[in-house]
Scaffold this motif. Structure first.
Motif, PDB file in Angstrom:
ATOM      1  N   ASP A  70      41.584 -34.071  40.232  1.00 43.69           N
ATOM      2  CA  ASP A  70      41.419 -32.665  40.605  1.00 43.69           C
ATOM      3  C   ASP A  70      42.739 -32.012  41.018  1.00 43.69           C
ATOM      4  O   ASP A  70      43.684 -32.685  41.430  1.00 43.69           O
ATOM      5  CB  ASP A  70      40.397 -32.530  41.737  1.00 43.69           C
ATOM      6  CG  ASP A  70      38.999 -32.965  41.310  1.00 43.69           C
ATOM      7  OD1 ASP A  70      38.751 -33.064  40.095  1.00 43.69           O
ATOM      8  OD2 ASP A  70      38.166 -33.203  42.209  1.00 43.69           O
ATOM      9  N   LEU A  71      42.763 -30.684  40.960  1.00 44.86           N
ATOM     10  CA  LEU A  71      43.972 -29.917  41.257  1.00 44.86           C
ATOM     11  C   LEU A  71      44.072 -29.492  42.717  1.00 44.86           C
ATOM     12  O   LEU A  71      44.795 -28.560  43.044  1.00 44.86           O
ATOM     13  CB  LEU A  71      44.032 -28.674  40.353  1.00 44.86           C
ATOM     14  CG  LEU A  71      44.272 -28.977  38.885  1.00 44.86           C
ATOM     15  CD1 LEU A  71      44.110 -27.724  38.043  1.00 44.86           C
ATOM     16  CD2 LEU A  71      45.660 -29.581  38.690  1.00 44.86           C
TER      17      LEU A  71
ATOM     18  N   TRP B 166      39.854 -24.543  29.289  1.00 48.47           N
ATOM     19  CA  TRP B 166      40.835 -23.467  29.319  1.00 48.47           C
ATOM     20  C   TRP B 166      40.342 -22.303  30.172  1.00 48.47           C
ATOM     21  O   TRP B 166      39.216 -21.835  30.005  1.00 48.47           O
ATOM     22  CB  TRP B 166      41.121 -23.006  27.884  1.00 48.47           C
ATOM     23  CG  TRP B 166      42.237 -22.022  27.786  1.00 48.47           C
ATOM     24  CD1 TRP B 166      43.531 -22.206  28.166  1.00 48.47           C
ATOM     25  CD2 TRP B 166      42.162 -20.703  27.262  1.00 48.47           C
ATOM     26  NE1 TRP B 166      44.262 -21.069  27.908  1.00 48.47           N
ATOM     27  CE2 TRP B 166      43.446 -20.140  27.352  1.00 48.47           C
ATOM     28  CE3 TRP B 166      41.128 -19.936  26.724  1.00 48.47           C
ATOM     29  CZ2 TRP B 166      43.739 -18.850  26.925  1.00 48.47           C
ATOM     30  CZ3 TRP B 166      41.421 -18.660  26.292  1.00 48.47           C
ATOM     31  CH2 TRP B 166      42.698 -18.122  26.396  1.00 48.47           C
ATOM     32  N   GLN B 167      41.191 -21.855  31.093  1.00 49.69           N
ATOM     33  CA  GLN B 167      40.964 -20.715  31.985  1.00 49.69           C
ATOM     34  C   GLN B 167      39.750 -20.866  32.898  1.00 49.69           C
ATOM     35  O   GLN B 167      39.271 -19.878  33.456  1.00 49.69           O
ATOM     36  CB  GLN B 167      40.856 -19.408  31.188  1.00 49.69           C
ATOM     37  CG  GLN B 167      42.184 -19.031  30.540  1.00 49.69           C
ATOM     38  CD  GLN B 167      42.151 -17.651  29.917  1.00 49.69           C
ATOM     39  OE1 GLN B 167      41.106 -17.171  29.488  1.00 49.69           O
ATOM     40  NE2 GLN B 167      43.297 -17.001  29.870  1.00 49.69           N
ATOM     41  N   GLN B 168      39.240 -22.082  33.050  1.00 51.35           N
ATOM     42  CA  GLN B 168      38.117 -22.287  33.972  1.00 51.35           C
ATOM     43  C   GLN B 168      38.513 -23.255  35.079  1.00 51.35           C
ATOM     44  O   GLN B 168      38.860 -22.822  36.166  1.00 51.35           O
ATOM     45  CB  GLN B 168      36.883 -22.781  33.210  1.00 51.35           C
ATOM     46  CG  GLN B 168      36.308 -21.714  32.292  1.00 51.35           C
ATOM     47  CD  GLN B 168      35.090 -22.204  31.539  1.00 51.35           C
ATOM     48  OE1 GLN B 168      34.266 -22.930  32.081  1.00 51.35           O
ATOM     49  NE2 GLN B 168      34.964 -21.821  30.279  1.00 51.35           N
ATOM     50  N   ALA B 169      38.460 -24.533  34.817  1.00 52.23           N
ATOM     51  CA  ALA B 169      38.810 -25.535  35.824  1.00 52.23           C
ATOM     52  C   ALA B 169      39.536 -26.681  35.155  1.00 52.23           C
ATOM     53  O   ALA B 169      39.368 -26.931  33.969  1.00 52.23           O
ATOM     54  CB  ALA B 169      37.544 -26.049  36.517  1.00 52.23           C
ATOM     55  N   GLY B 170      40.369 -27.374  35.948  1.00 50.64           N
ATOM     56  CA  GLY B 170      41.027 -28.565  35.447  1.00 50.64           C
ATOM     57  C   GLY B 170      42.285 -28.302  34.646  1.00 50.64           C
ATOM     58  O   GLY B 170      42.935 -27.266  34.795  1.00 50.64           O
ATOM     59  N   TRP B 171      42.612 -29.247  33.755  1.00 45.98           N
ATOM     60  CA  TRP B 171      43.897 -29.234  33.059  1.00 45.98           C
ATOM     61  C   TRP B 171      43.792 -29.977  31.734  1.00 45.98           C
ATOM     62  O   TRP B 171      42.858 -30.727  31.500  1.00 45.98           O
ATOM     63  CB  TRP B 171      44.969 -29.897  33.948  1.00 45.98           C
ATOM     64  CG  TRP B 171      44.556 -31.245  34.463  1.00 45.98           C
ATOM     65  CD1 TRP B 171      43.913 -31.510  35.650  1.00 45.98           C
ATOM     66  CD2 TRP B 171      44.717 -32.518  33.811  1.00 45.98           C
ATOM     67  NE1 TRP B 171      43.671 -32.869  35.766  1.00 45.98           N
ATOM     68  CE2 TRP B 171      44.148 -33.507  34.655  1.00 45.98           C
ATOM     69  CE3 TRP B 171      45.278 -32.908  32.597  1.00 45.98           C
ATOM     70  CZ2 TRP B 171      44.137 -34.851  34.315  1.00 45.98           C
ATOM     71  CZ3 TRP B 171      45.257 -34.262  32.259  1.00 45.98           C
ATOM     72  CH2 TRP B 171      44.705 -35.206  33.114  1.00 45.98           C
ATOM     73  N   PHE B 172      44.778 -29.737  30.861  1.00 39.57           N
ATOM     74  CA  PHE B 172      44.885 -30.497  29.613  1.00 39.57           C
ATOM     75  C   PHE B 172      46.272 -30.350  29.012  1.00 39.57           C
ATOM     76  O   PHE B 172      47.022 -29.438  29.360  1.00 39.57           O
ATOM     77  CB  PHE B 172      43.802 -30.108  28.596  1.00 39.57           C
ATOM     78  CG  PHE B 172      43.763 -28.658  28.212  1.00 39.57           C
ATOM     79  CD1 PHE B 172      44.602 -28.134  27.247  1.00 39.57           C
ATOM     80  CD2 PHE B 172      42.849 -27.804  28.820  1.00 39.57           C
ATOM     81  CE1 PHE B 172      44.555 -26.797  26.883  1.00 39.57           C
ATOM     82  CE2 PHE B 172      42.787 -26.450  28.466  1.00 39.57           C
ATOM     83  CZ  PHE B 172      43.637 -25.951  27.493  1.00 39.57           C
ATOM     84  N   LEU B 173      46.591 -31.267  28.108  1.00 39.99           N
ATOM     85  CA  LEU B 173      47.859 -31.278  27.380  1.00 39.99           C
ATOM     86  C   LEU B 173      47.515 -31.244  25.898  1.00 39.99           C
ATOM     87  O   LEU B 173      46.748 -32.083  25.415  1.00 39.99           O
ATOM     88  CB  LEU B 173      48.626 -32.548  27.745  1.00 39.99           C
ATOM     89  CG  LEU B 173      50.084 -32.686  27.357  1.00 39.99           C
ATOM     90  CD1 LEU B 173      50.929 -31.518  27.855  1.00 39.99           C
ATOM     91  CD2 LEU B 173      50.629 -33.992  27.939  1.00 39.99           C
ATOM     92  N   GLN B 174      48.090 -30.266  25.179  1.00 40.29           N
ATOM     93  CA  GLN B 174      47.657 -29.993  23.805  1.00 40.29           C
ATOM     94  C   GLN B 174      48.836 -29.574  22.929  1.00 40.29           C
ATOM     95  O   GLN B 174      49.825 -29.032  23.424  1.00 40.29           O
ATOM     96  CB  GLN B 174      46.637 -28.842  23.871  1.00 40.29           C
ATOM     97  CG  GLN B 174      46.127 -28.340  22.541  1.00 40.29           C
ATOM     98  CD  GLN B 174      45.143 -27.171  22.712  1.00 40.29           C
ATOM     99  OE1 GLN B 174      45.267 -26.367  23.631  1.00 40.29           O
ATOM    100  NE2 GLN B 174      44.177 -27.078  21.819  1.00 40.29           N
TER     101      GLN B 174
ATOM    102  N   THR C 126      41.704 -24.279  41.798  1.00 45.36           N
ATOM    103  CA  THR C 126      41.507 -25.662  42.220  1.00 45.36           C
ATOM    104  C   THR C 126      40.051 -26.119  42.111  1.00 45.36           C
ATOM    105  O   THR C 126      39.725 -27.220  42.547  1.00 45.36           O
ATOM    106  CB  THR C 126      41.997 -25.873  43.669  1.00 45.36           C
ATOM    107  OG1 THR C 126      41.299 -24.958  44.523  1.00 45.36           O
ATOM    108  CG2 THR C 126      43.491 -25.647  43.775  1.00 45.36           C
ATOM    109  N   ASP C 127      39.187 -25.288  41.508  1.00 41.17           N
ATOM    110  CA  ASP C 127      37.804 -25.719  41.298  1.00 41.17           C
ATOM    111  C   ASP C 127      37.837 -27.035  40.541  1.00 41.17           C
ATOM    112  O   ASP C 127      38.509 -27.141  39.516  1.00 41.17           O
ATOM    113  CB  ASP C 127      37.019 -24.718  40.430  1.00 41.17           C
ATOM    114  CG  ASP C 127      37.266 -23.274  40.787  1.00 41.17           C
ATOM    115  OD1 ASP C 127      38.377 -22.968  41.262  1.00 41.17           O
ATOM    116  OD2 ASP C 127      36.373 -22.456  40.576  1.00 41.17           O
TER     117      ASP C 127
END
Length: 181
Positions: free
Chosen positions: A38-39, A66-74, A129-130
Motif C-alpha cells: 500500500d501507498l 489507473w487514477q484510482q488506487a495503488g500503483w503499476f509499472l507499464q 493512499t487508498d
C-alpha cells in the motif's frame, strides 16, 4: 525485500526458473494482497524486463488501477509509465531483445523513474493512499487483465521496498544483468 515464491500463483503458461519469470508463452503470476504493497508509506519497485515482442501496452507489475488506487509499472507508447496513486511519471525508452532494469520510487512528494540506473522521469504530487485490496500481478494489469496488458518476454529481480531508493542504489542494482548474478 525480494518477493518470495512461496505464495505466488501462476496463471496461463507463466513459469519460473532460476529466478526468471518466463512469460514468452503468455500468462502472469499473482501474489495475495499485503499491506506492504500500500501507498501509506514511501515505496520503490524495481525489476528487470526482457521483451521478446513489444506488445500493445504491457504491464510489468501492478498493484492497483489507473487514477484510482495503488500503483503499476507499464510500457505505454514509446516510453515507460510509473503510475503511483494517481500520479503518472513517464519517461525512458523501452526496447525489445535486451534486458532493461527499471526502478520506480515515491517518497511521498515525488515519483521518480529510472532506466538502467539513469533518471528518466519525475513527477511531483501527493499520491492517493487508498489501499488497492486486490492481488499483486506480475506480467499483467491488476485492474482488468487482458491481452493488451500481457508481457511477452521475461521478468526477473522484482523487489518492493518501503522507502525511496536513492539514485546510487538504483545504479548499483543494475550492474549485473539476470543470468550474471
Amino acid at each position: 525485500s525480494a518477493m518470495s515464491t512461496c505464495c505466488w500463483r501462476p496463471a496461463g503458461k507463466a513459469r519460473g526458473a532460476k529466478g526468471v519469470l518466463d512469460l514468452r508463452d503468455g500468462g502472469y503470476v499473482t501474489f495475495p494482497h499485503r499491506i506492504e504493497f500500500d501507498l501509506t508509506q514511501p515505496l520503490s519497485v524495481e525489476c528487470w524486463i526482457y521483451f521478446d515482442q513489444p506488445g500493445s501496452m504491457p504491464v510489468l507489475v501492478s498493484c492497483g488501477v489507473w487514477q484510482q488506487a495503488g500503483w503499476f509499472l507499464q510500457r505505454l507508447g514509446g516510453q515507460w509509465r510509473w503510475h503511483v496513486g494517481g500520479i503518472d511519471c513517464d519517461g525512458g525508452q523501452p526496447a525489445v531483445g535486451r534486458w532493461i532494469h527499471l526502478a520506480g520510487t515515491y517518497d511521498g512528494k515525488t515519483a521518480r523513474l529510472f532506466q538502467n540506473g539513469v533518471p528518466v522521469g519525475e513527477a511531483k504530487g501527493t499520491a492517493k493512499t487508498d489501499p488497492w485490496r486486490g492481488e499483486l500481478h506480475v506480467g499483467q494489469y491488476s485492474g482488468q487483465p487482458g491481452a493488451e496488458f500481457q508481457v511477452s518476454g521475461q521478468l526477473a529481480g522484482l523487489k518492493i521496498y518501503h522507502r525511496p531508493l536513492g539514485a546510487t542504489e538504483v545504479a548499483a542494482a543494475c550492474v549485473k544483468q539476470p543470468g550474471e548474478l
